[in-house]
Design an enzyme around this catalytic site. Structure first.
Site, PDB file in Angstrom:
ATOM      1  N   ARG A  40       0.788  -1.229  -0.191  1.00  0.00           N
ATOM      2  CA  ARG A  40       0.067  -0.012  -0.055  1.00  0.00           C
ATOM      3  C   ARG A  40       0.852   1.345  -0.027  1.00  0.00           C
ATOM      4  NH1 ARG A  40      -2.529   0.827   5.447  1.00  0.00           N
ATOM      5  NH2 ARG A  40      -0.389   1.700   5.780  1.00  0.00           N
TER       6      ARG A  40
ATOM      7  N   ARG B 203      12.870   5.200   0.975  1.00  0.00           N
ATOM      8  CA  ARG B 203      12.612   4.015   1.579  1.00  0.00           C
ATOM      9  C   ARG B 203      12.310   2.757   0.544  1.00  0.00           C
ATOM     10  NH1 ARG B 203       9.598   6.509   6.428  1.00  0.00           N
ATOM     11  NH2 ARG B 203       7.978   6.019   4.911  1.00  0.00           N
TER      12      ARG B 203
ATOM     13  N   PHE C 275      -8.842  -8.199  18.997  1.00  0.00           N
ATOM     14  CA  PHE C 275      -7.887  -7.740  19.024  1.00  0.00           C
ATOM     15  C   PHE C 275      -6.937  -8.174  17.672  1.00  0.00           C
ATOM     16  CE2 PHE C 275      -3.076  -7.559  20.150  1.00  0.00           C
ATOM     17  CZ  PHE C 275      -2.945  -6.136  20.443  1.00  0.00           C
TER      18      PHE C 275
END
Ligand code: MG
Length: 381
Positions: free
Chosen positions: A225, A235, A295
């Protein structure tokens, strides 16, 4: 907020969730004052949660909904790794100081005198490192197994980051290893904390291989993405073994986003990431605690929804493509079951399959990958 609501306009559940989350978010939101000021006012624990709220934004809501004992351990784990990542990401910090610090950072987590000034490319990150003794004191309140897990993971990750500071990500094996260091280890560490808090009993396979896959799946999604943003920041995380098949330079794709080469490379990267799905689903199917399940499941659902959106999408090469915030809000507000997870994954795979028709670059390999995934997941259930 208005634009976010507009994007969810045809999904009333998402709108309701966005508003609910906004209210809930307020209840868990960190104080408004700058973190530097809070550091002078708050005790160790309150500072750690304020820092978590500032540096992890929306995800801190999900962390704060974890069961009490686990919550503190995950909060400290997050802050320790955020501090380590701050050191890794600061390109102004000289390598001759950075490398030894990355390799010894796990020792700082028990050192109440360690503090670092002026390192970090954001204010909140710099404050975190400057007031690190507060994190250390909070760390010392955790149970022994949790402490051991956090130190062990931090040591391995710091060593891996130091290794990669000096080398490029060339092969697919390098790519998997880098993702193991920065994300797979987070998955392995979290599983260690779940077990240390007695909320889960996980097999060695789940604690190792499958936890690693959970991290790789998320990390690879982000790396794909963020192509454009990372390129701009100088980077590089895409492995040359893949992109080198389609271009001489990685930034060629940004100049010709719609080209066959560009889309082949993107779809190749996504097809590689899809391979981790069976291990992720196996892991999630073994989680017992409802809050731990949310989670661990929510980021995976967001990742597969993101992948479906990124597949064969030239906009990835030009900017940031993001999933509707409404989906995240819905997931964070309403219960999520394993059945829901399977449905979200199946829906996303079908979206990708539909996009991977005959004219689509790399479509054949993608469809083969999806068939393999379905076979593996079927044999699990
Ligand atoms: Mg980093």
């Amino acid at each position: 907020m208005l634009l976010t609501l507009y994007k969810s306009a045809l999904r009333p559940i998402e709108i309701k969730a966005l508003l609910k989350l906004k209210i809930k978010g307020k209840a868990y939101a960190p104080p408004k004052e700058p973190l530097a000021e809070l550091a002078e006012q708050l005790d160790d624990k309150a500072f750690c949660y304020a820092a978590l709220g500032k540096v992890s934004r929306s995800f801190s809501v999900v962390i704060q909904q974890l069961p009490e004992d686990l919550k503190d351990a995950v909060c400290v784990f997050y802050l320790v790794l955020r501090a380590l990542d701050t050191i890794e990401d600061d390109m102004q910090f000289p390598l001759e100081q950075k490398l030894p610090l990355l390799e010894t950072f796990h020792e700082k987590t028990v050192d109440e005198h360690f503090s670092l000034k002026g390192v970090g490319d954001q204010d909140d990150y710099r404050v975190l490192l400057e007031h690190y003794p507060k994190v250390v004191r909070m760390f010392k309140t955790l149970n022994e197994d949790s402490q051991r897990t956090i130190i062990d993971i931090t040591a391995q990750m710091g060593k891996g980051m130091a290794d990669f500071s000096e080398k490029e990500i060339d092969s697919v094996a390098d790519f998997d290893l880098y993702c193991h260091y920065v994300a797979g280890l987070v998955g392995i560490g979290l599983s260690g904390l779940f077990v240390a808090s007695h909320l889960e009993t996980l097999s060695l396979n789940d604690r190792g291989k499958n936890s690693n896959a959970m991290g790789l799946f998320l990390q690879k999604t982000n790396i794909i993405r963020d192509y454009h943003e990372d390129l701009y920041a100088d980077r590089t995380f895409w492995p040359k073994e893949i992109w080198g098949q389609y271009a001489d330079k990685l930034d060629d794709f940004a100049n010709k986003p719609e080209s066959k080469q560009s889309l082949s490379c993107l779809n190749h990267m996504l097809t590689d990431a899809l391979q981790h799905i069976p291990a992720c689903l196996e892991y999630l199917s073994h989680i017992q605690d409802e809050q731990v399940f949310r989670f661990t499941a929510i980021p995976q659902i967001m990742a597969i929804a993101t992948m479906a959106k990124l597949y064969n999408n030239p906009r990835v090469m030009k900017g940031v493509v993001k999933v509707r915030k409404g989906l995240a809000a819905k997931l964070m507000t309403y219960p999520v079951s394993m059945n829901d997870v399977n449905n979200y994954f199946e829906k996303a795979l079908r979206t990708i399959e539909k996009k991977a028709d005959n004219g689509t670059p790399y479509a054949k390999e993608t469809r083969q990958q999806i068939v393999a995934i379905r076979m593996k997941t079927k044999s699990l259930s």
